[in-house]
Design a protein around this motif. Structure first.
Motif, short mmCIF file in Angstrom:
data_model
loop_
_atom_site.label_atom_id
_atom_site.label_comp_id
_atom_site.label_asym_id
_atom_site.label_seq_id
_atom_site.Cartn_x
_atom_site.Cartn_y
_atom_site.Cartn_z
N GLY A 13 0.79 -1.22 0.00
CA GLY A 13 0.00 0.00 0.00
C GLY A 13 0.83 1.27 0.00
N GLU A 14 2.01 1.24 0.61
CA GLU A 14 2.86 2.44 0.62
C GLU A 14 3.26 2.81 -0.81
OE1 GLU A 14 7.02 4.07 2.64
OE2 GLU A 14 6.83 1.94 2.15
N LEU A 15 3.62 1.83 -1.61
CA LEU A 15 3.99 2.10 -2.99
C LEU A 15 2.79 2.55 -3.80
CD1 LEU A 15 6.17 2.05 -5.19
CD2 LEU A 15 5.60 -0.36 -5.60
N PHE A 16 1.65 1.93 -3.58
CA PHE A 16 0.41 2.30 -4.27
C PHE A 16 0.10 3.78 -4.06
CE2 PHE A 16 -4.40 2.03 -4.51
CZ PHE A 16 -4.47 1.68 -5.86
N ASP A 17 0.24 4.24 -2.82
CA ASP A 17 -0.04 5.64 -2.51
C ASP A 17 1.05 6.58 -2.99
OD1 ASP A 17 -2.47 5.08 -1.37
OD2 ASP A 17 -1.74 5.09 0.69
N ALA A 18 2.28 6.07 -3.13
CA ALA A 18 3.38 6.92 -3.59
C ALA A 18 3.41 7.07 -5.10
CB ALA A 18 4.71 6.34 -3.11
N VAL A 19 2.79 6.15 -5.81
CA VAL A 19 2.83 6.18 -7.27
C VAL A 19 1.64 6.93 -7.85
CG1 VAL A 19 2.69 4.73 -9.34
CG2 VAL A 19 4.23 4.10 -7.48
N ARG A 20 0.46 6.75 -7.26
CA ARG A 20 -0.71 7.48 -7.77
C ARG A 20 -0.55 8.98 -7.47
NH1 ARG A 20 -5.58 5.89 -4.93
NH2 ARG A 20 -4.17 5.51 -3.18
N ALA A 21 -0.51 9.77 -8.56
CA ALA A 21 -0.28 11.21 -8.47
C ALA A 21 1.08 11.53 -7.86
CB ALA A 21 -1.39 11.91 -7.69
N GLY A 22 2.01 10.59 -7.95
CA GLY A 22 3.34 10.78 -7.39
C GLY A 22 4.36 11.32 -8.36
N LEU A 23 3.92 11.77 -9.53
CA LEU A 23 4.77 12.46 -10.51
C LEU A 23 5.94 11.59 -10.98
CD1 LEU A 23 4.90 15.96 -8.77
CD2 LEU A 23 3.14 15.03 -10.27
N GLY A 24 5.77 10.28 -10.92
CA GLY A 24 6.82 9.37 -11.39
C GLY A 24 8.03 9.31 -10.50
N GLN A 25 7.95 9.80 -9.27
CA GLN A 25 9.12 9.89 -8.40
C GLN A 25 9.53 8.56 -7.78
OE1 GLN A 25 11.12 12.64 -7.91
NE2 GLN A 25 9.88 13.41 -9.61
N CYS A 26 8.59 7.67 -7.57
CA CYS A 26 8.90 6.44 -6.84
C CYS A 26 8.76 5.19 -7.70
CB CYS A 26 8.01 6.31 -5.61
SG CYS A 26 8.25 7.64 -4.41
#
Length: 458
Positions: free
Chosen positions: A179-192
């Motif tokens: 879930g941490e990755l899921f939340d970091a990738v959605r609307a995460g500007l490609g950073q993670c």
């Protein structure tokens, strides 16, 4: 400077590696036609494993890598100077779906998604106004449209993602798994991480759409009716435009609203329009198929391509304004904005969304029940860098004002932002994003051009 490498140094791939002048020049440009950053190579991956192999290679050498979809970024966000651009449009398969789910590769365009879902009588809940954007591209920023006041962003309608992290690991994630990755990738500007595949939640689709164009003489009436219609949810789609009369210099306010229906049912126009204060003499109404309504920008795109302005600079700005500040901000901005500040094919958009419908953590909006997307979609002149620079200065001035009032950006902008600006933007989510960046992209090779964690815009 990124470590030098040769074409032959890359791992064996299923796809293609391109380093000819034409390919590199194309990857150095985007929709904005303002920033140019030439990569060392362009890779058209043949599989998600190719994406993982390329990112792993880049991480080992400190080489910047960026995913590029339709190339619709306005300010070099999908570029990688001296590094690797992944042309994700080579991964564009729409896979078989079951029930109310559809699995699609990140390089597929939303037009393709509709082409697969509508024959099943289903549709994505939220679509952007332009259907030729890629799934991965819009999920990186949020994906907003006229149905967002009902269903949130496109990032709120995906249930599972396949992601390549900055270390080259291919990971599946969802709200329940990683879930941490899921939340970091959605609307995460490609950073993670780079999305390679998405599972999209669908809903039943209607056959037809009725669209009304409702015109207003005053900003106050226009805002009031938008508040009413978005709060009670009477329309399926709501957006707004601010139209400048070049001859008089006066502004006109246009509320665009649509209801979807299937025959023999018909929308109840009295219930939908009866209590609104638009000008009855100028209102327009049009019926179309559901798909024709969603694809209504196709004809306009053809015109802009033919006349050439599609290929001109596009110094765009999208900000979210708090509801209690929107009238003053918009009125002052319009008073200071002339035709030369928008360009020949420029456009101003303004419409509210309900904050409670937005559940993606990294979609940052003001802390109000209603927040307003205020978009100045400027078009510059080619070979006029001074004029484009002036438009960018106007963007910066409006951004600073909105930020001081508690506003944020919708991050598809031509707007120089420092790492501090991004830290302020993400607010109480910054520490989580920073921790995810360190975990999933410890070498800092992904999407450096955004300037979120330093880089050329810092």
């Amino acid at each position: 400077m990124p470590e030098a490498f040769d074409h032959a140094d890359l791992p064996a791939l299923d796809g293609d590696v391109l380093d000819g002048d034409a390919s590199l020049a194309a990857a150095a440009r985007d929709w904005g036609h303002i920033v140019q950053a030439r990569p060392r190579v362009v890779v058209r991956p043949g599989s998600p494993a190719d994406v993982a192999a390329v990112v792993g290679f880049a991480a080992e050498r400190g080489v910047p890598v960026a995913a590029r979809g339709a190339g619709h970024s306005p300010f070099g966000q999908g570029q990688a100077a001296g590094g690797i651009v992944l042309d994700m449009t080579s991964l564009a398969t729409v896979h078989a779906g079951t029930g109310n789910r559809l699995v699609v590769d990140a390089g597929a365009r939303w037009q393709q998604v509709l082409g697969a879902s509508l024959p099943r009588g289903l549709t994505p809940p939220v679509l952007t106004d332009y259907l030729e954007l890629t799934v991965g591209g819009t999920l990186a920023v949020g994906g907003i449209g006229g149905a967002t006041h009902h269903h949130g962003m496109q990032t709120d309608t995906v249930t599972e993602l396949d992601v390549v992290t900055g270390e080259g690991a291919l990971v599946r994630c969802s709200a329940d798994e990683n879930g941490e990755l899921f939340d970091a990738v959605r609307a995460g500007l490609g950073q993670c991480g780079i999305v390679t595949r998405a599972t999209i939640r669908l809903q039943p689709a209607k056959q037809r759409a009725r669209r009304w164009k409702l015109y207003y003489d005053t900003l106050g009436d226009f805002l009031a009716d938008q508040r009413t219609t978005v709060t009670d949810g009477r329309f399926d789609y709501v957006e707004g435009q601010l139209l400048l009369d070049d001859e008089t210099g006066e502004w006109l306010y246009l509320l665009e609203a649509a209801s979807y229906f299937s025959l023999p049912d018909q929308p109840d126009e009295e219930a939908l329009l009866g209590d609104l204060s638009f000008s009855r003499e100028t209102a327009e109404v049009e019926d179309s198929t559901y798909h024709e309504f969603l694809d209504r920008m196709a004809d306009g795109e053809a015109v802009l391509r033919e006349e050439g302005s599609w290929f001109h600079p596009h110094p765009w700005l999208n900000v979210f304004v708090p509801d209690d500040e929107v009238e003053a901000v918009v009125a002052d901005t319009l008073a200071e904005t002339g035709g030369e500040d928008l360009g020949d094919s420029g456009l101003v958009m303004l419409y509210p969304v309900r904050r409670e419908r937005l559940s993606t953590p990294l979609v940052r909006v003001p802390s109000r029940d209603l927040v307003w997307l205020f978009a100045l979609l400027r078009t510059g002149k080619p070979y006029d860098p001074a004029g484009v620079a002036r438009m960018i200065q106007l963007n910066t001035g409006l951004y600073e004002r909105v930020k001081a009032l508690g506003g944020t950006v919708y991050p598809a902008n031509t707007l120089p932002m420092t790492e501090k600006d991004w830290k302020d933007h993400f607010g109480d989510e910054w520490e989580k994003l920073e921790a995810a960046k360190k975990r999933y992209d410890p070498k800092g090779v992904l999407t450096v051009g955004q300037g979120v964690f330093g880089g050329p815009d810092a």
